[in-house]
Design a protein around this motif. Sequence first.
Motif, PDB file in Angstrom:
ATOM      1  N   PRO A 165      -5.363  -1.319  -5.771  1.00 27.11           N
ATOM      2  CA  PRO A 165      -6.311  -2.063  -6.574  1.00 27.11           C
ATOM      3  C   PRO A 165      -7.545  -3.018  -5.629  1.00 27.11           C
ATOM      4  O   PRO A 165      -8.533  -3.140  -6.193  1.00 27.11           O
ATOM      5  CB  PRO A 165      -5.436  -2.772  -7.426  1.00 27.11           C
ATOM      6  CG  PRO A 165      -4.258  -2.123  -7.786  1.00 27.11           C
ATOM      7  CD  PRO A 165      -4.041  -1.474  -6.117  1.00 27.11           C
ATOM      8  N   ASP A 166      -6.906  -3.547  -4.621  1.00 25.00           N
ATOM      9  CA  ASP A 166      -7.741  -4.346  -3.907  1.00 25.00           C
ATOM     10  C   ASP A 166      -8.984  -3.423  -3.269  1.00 25.00           C
ATOM     11  O   ASP A 166     -10.150  -3.886  -3.133  1.00 25.00           O
ATOM     12  CB  ASP A 166      -7.069  -5.158  -2.824  1.00 25.00           C
ATOM     13  CG  ASP A 166      -6.220  -5.931  -3.200  1.00 25.00           C
ATOM     14  OD1 ASP A 166      -6.159  -6.625  -4.526  1.00 25.00           O
ATOM     15  OD2 ASP A 166      -5.202  -6.560  -2.634  1.00 25.00           O
ATOM     16  N   ASP A 167      -8.539  -2.327  -2.913  1.00 25.42           N
ATOM     17  CA  ASP A 167      -9.620  -1.264  -2.546  1.00 25.42           C
ATOM     18  C   ASP A 167     -10.766  -0.915  -3.475  1.00 25.42           C
ATOM     19  O   ASP A 167     -11.978  -1.201  -3.116  1.00 25.42           O
ATOM     20  CB  ASP A 167      -8.930  -0.012  -1.905  1.00 25.42           C
ATOM     21  CG  ASP A 167      -8.085  -0.226  -0.855  1.00 25.42           C
ATOM     22  OD1 ASP A 167      -8.294  -1.174  -0.098  1.00 25.42           O
ATOM     23  OD2 ASP A 167      -7.089   0.425  -0.707  1.00 25.42           O
ATOM     24  N   TYR A 168     -10.163  -0.905  -4.838  1.00 26.19           N
ATOM     25  CA  TYR A 168     -11.302  -0.685  -5.876  1.00 26.19           C
ATOM     26  C   TYR A 168     -11.995  -1.656  -6.034  1.00 26.19           C
ATOM     27  O   TYR A 168     -13.242  -1.652  -6.183  1.00 26.19           O
ATOM     28  CB  TYR A 168     -10.396   0.053  -6.949  1.00 26.19           C
ATOM     29  CG  TYR A 168      -9.796   1.314  -6.921  1.00 26.19           C
ATOM     30  CD1 TYR A 168     -10.767   2.588  -6.602  1.00 26.19           C
ATOM     31  CD2 TYR A 168      -8.589   1.614  -7.006  1.00 26.19           C
ATOM     32  CE1 TYR A 168     -10.282   3.804  -6.624  1.00 26.19           C
ATOM     33  CE2 TYR A 168      -8.097   2.803  -6.715  1.00 26.19           C
ATOM     34  CZ  TYR A 168      -8.853   3.926  -6.800  1.00 26.19           C
ATOM     35  OH  TYR A 168      -8.512   5.152  -6.354  1.00 26.19           O
ATOM     36  N   ALA A 169     -11.582  -2.822  -6.096  1.00 24.24           N
ATOM     37  CA  ALA A 169     -12.210  -4.258  -6.296  1.00 24.24           C
ATOM     38  C   ALA A 169     -13.177  -4.422  -5.255  1.00 24.24           C
ATOM     39  O   ALA A 169     -14.408  -4.833  -5.572  1.00 24.24           O
ATOM     40  CB  ALA A 169     -11.278  -5.369  -6.493  1.00 24.24           C
ATOM     41  N   MET A 170     -12.877  -4.058  -3.962  1.00 23.58           N
ATOM     42  CA  MET A 170     -14.068  -4.175  -3.016  1.00 23.58           C
ATOM     43  C   MET A 170     -14.976  -3.397  -3.159  1.00 23.58           C
ATOM     44  O   MET A 170     -16.050  -3.727  -2.949  1.00 23.58           O
ATOM     45  CB  MET A 170     -13.337  -4.189  -1.546  1.00 23.58           C
ATOM     46  CG  MET A 170     -14.257  -4.381  -0.306  1.00 23.58           C
ATOM     47  SD  MET A 170     -13.420  -4.387   1.198  1.00 23.58           S
ATOM     48  CE  MET A 170     -14.572  -4.775   2.230  1.00 23.58           C
TER      49      MET A 170
END
Length: 735
Positions: A388-393
């Motif tokens: 999820p952090d990758d998509y948020a970035m």
Amino acid sequence: MSITALPLESSALSTGNEQTWKAWLIERIDPQWRVAEWDSRRQVFTGDVDNEMTAVYLCRVDRCMTVVEIFDRRCRRCERHRKLNGTSPSFFDRTFDPDSVPRRDEKAFSKVDFELSEVNGTVAAEIIYGVQQRDRDQIILVPMRIRSIVSHLPPDCRSLLDVAGNRQFEKALGAAAGGVFRSLVTHLQRAHVVYSGTDPTMADVWKPAVVGLQAAPDRRYSAAGGVVDFREIRQRWLREITKQFGREVRPPVTTLRHTVHAAEIASRQLSLRTNGDHPELLDHGDMSAVVEGFRTSADREGKPHSFTHRRSLLGWWRRLLEFSRRTGAMDDIPGSFALDLRSHTIAQVETSEDDFGRTIPEHVIAQLDQHLELLGRHSTYSAPGWNPDDYAMMYQTVYQIIRDTGRRPSEIVGLKRSCLDWVDGKPTLVYDNRKRRRMGRRLPISTATATVIDQWLDHLQSLSVPDTLCDWLFPTPGTRNNIRRGHLSGAQFGSRAFAIWIDAIPELVDERLDDDGNPALYDRSMITPYGLRHSYAQRHADNGTPVDVLRELMDHRSVDTTMGYFSVTLKRKRQATEEISKFAIDRHGRPAGFTSVTEYERQSVAVPFGNCTEPSNIKAGGQHCPIRFQCAGCSFYRPDPSYRPAIEQHLAELRTDKETAIATDSASWVITNFDAQIHAFTDVISSMDAMLADLPADQRAVIDNASRELRKARTAAAFIPLESVTTHTNEDEQR
């Protein structure tokens, strides 16, 4: 839900045709298809966890080798024991040993993902053929959904075409498996057209998926559903040339629908004309009636279409006529039934201030920036190699680039990894303006924006991305989405991530106050990704960027579009004048404000570096300066804060001219004149700054806003686009 008793409609294939259809399909099935997963002899498919095109994964528990259909999930046995265990999920995943507990449901852990040995041979061939077609379209195979389709088929089903369109059957499948089923049927219907030699374009209602039309100009794959209905085109001759356009040009579905809609409007107008059904009698008057239909076109609710949409419809109609004339489809129609470029036009509607209401104010953008970390946090979705952090970035990077560059959202999500170019140490963004079909456009950007792109590129290198998506800066999220699209879509960002983010921000306030004197809440519905483009343009307009320069920055085709950002209503201009007129000074820096707006406008005229009160110059509209615009030495000079940027720019030019004069060994009086002007204009700015420094902060903010409004008004009034300048020859004058 079982539908084994589902009554079938009459079979789409006779017994004889069924065998030849089956043989035809088998000839086109690749025998080497997924040899590591598909056992053609046993008709069994076993998913391989190492195949990126198959949605089967290992259970997230470290020691469990059970296959699951959803990435980063536990199998049912591990999930059941985790709930009983009571430890933290991460600790359980690291320490639980599945072999230490007995299996309660052996069927749940079968390695067979689906099998076709129990279904009709034709159905089995249809499924494998359809799945292979989906493979060519780079769509992830989810065995669980094929298994669901097989389990719900009626026992006497002889072809998937027999249950195509059966709502009860599709409802029993559910949304996910139902979508796969419809996709398989589409491929089969398309194949059956080739098999039977029929022409699906002869009917008045087309299925684009069966015809094989591309979904849209920016979607490089065949349409999946929907219809194109030609029946609203009442005149048979017009309906046929429109169908011929679709048949021979084979445009994307969206283009064909636009063309059909334009033909429908023309058809309604022609039905009111005497010769509408007699194409051989049509004339210029009939075409004028058609164009009038476009001028007055409205949506289904009666709301008039925008100028842009009406002009687009006329464009689709023009292209249809050009095609038909070029191909001979209108040879029997008089040449007088044609568009006249002079009279058959749709006049530009004056752009009102409300048309630019989508601009997001700078103070609202500042609040969005303060909550940037919330963007993309709406989901816990993860995929192989992505969390999820990758998509948020990724979503946060998209927002920052749109905000800083003013490009359309579709242009940003479609950036390539090679989009950043450095020229003489300065970063440039390379993008495609697909709306106007201008590719490889270049836009100078700030180093801060380039840093945002570089940081995402560095992070992207550490993520798992399929080979087919490696060219894109923002690859499409998820493994089960249509990776054939290549990159994140504007809808995925705007309608989902961005919209959810805006709703998640605790509070967004406006600069105005409510009835109780408290900061009013800003209307969140006014905040869209496209609004950031308007804000970029408005930011440049407010800062005095020349219209022709902003036109290039915005990549506008017409300067009229750019001029909208410089529009200032009479009310706003008057309010700005009321604030500014009181702060005019003379050339000595002494207060020389006007007592009213009327006095300001009647007793002065705008000149390049301030206002002028010299009577003859006022009468000439500022074009008759007795001393050639050496304003700082004139007793009639009345600058105000709105002219400060122009004075600073003039000072820079004076200093440059002075250096040039020195370098060319000019006479000393030339240098002295430059020095005197530089000293005088510097004193003007110093006096103006000292006067403003004594004001309270809130009043200075009011003066700054008023100054921007007046600068925009002067820029718009002074700018004359070259395309609007006409020349006349002697021959014209003689006429």
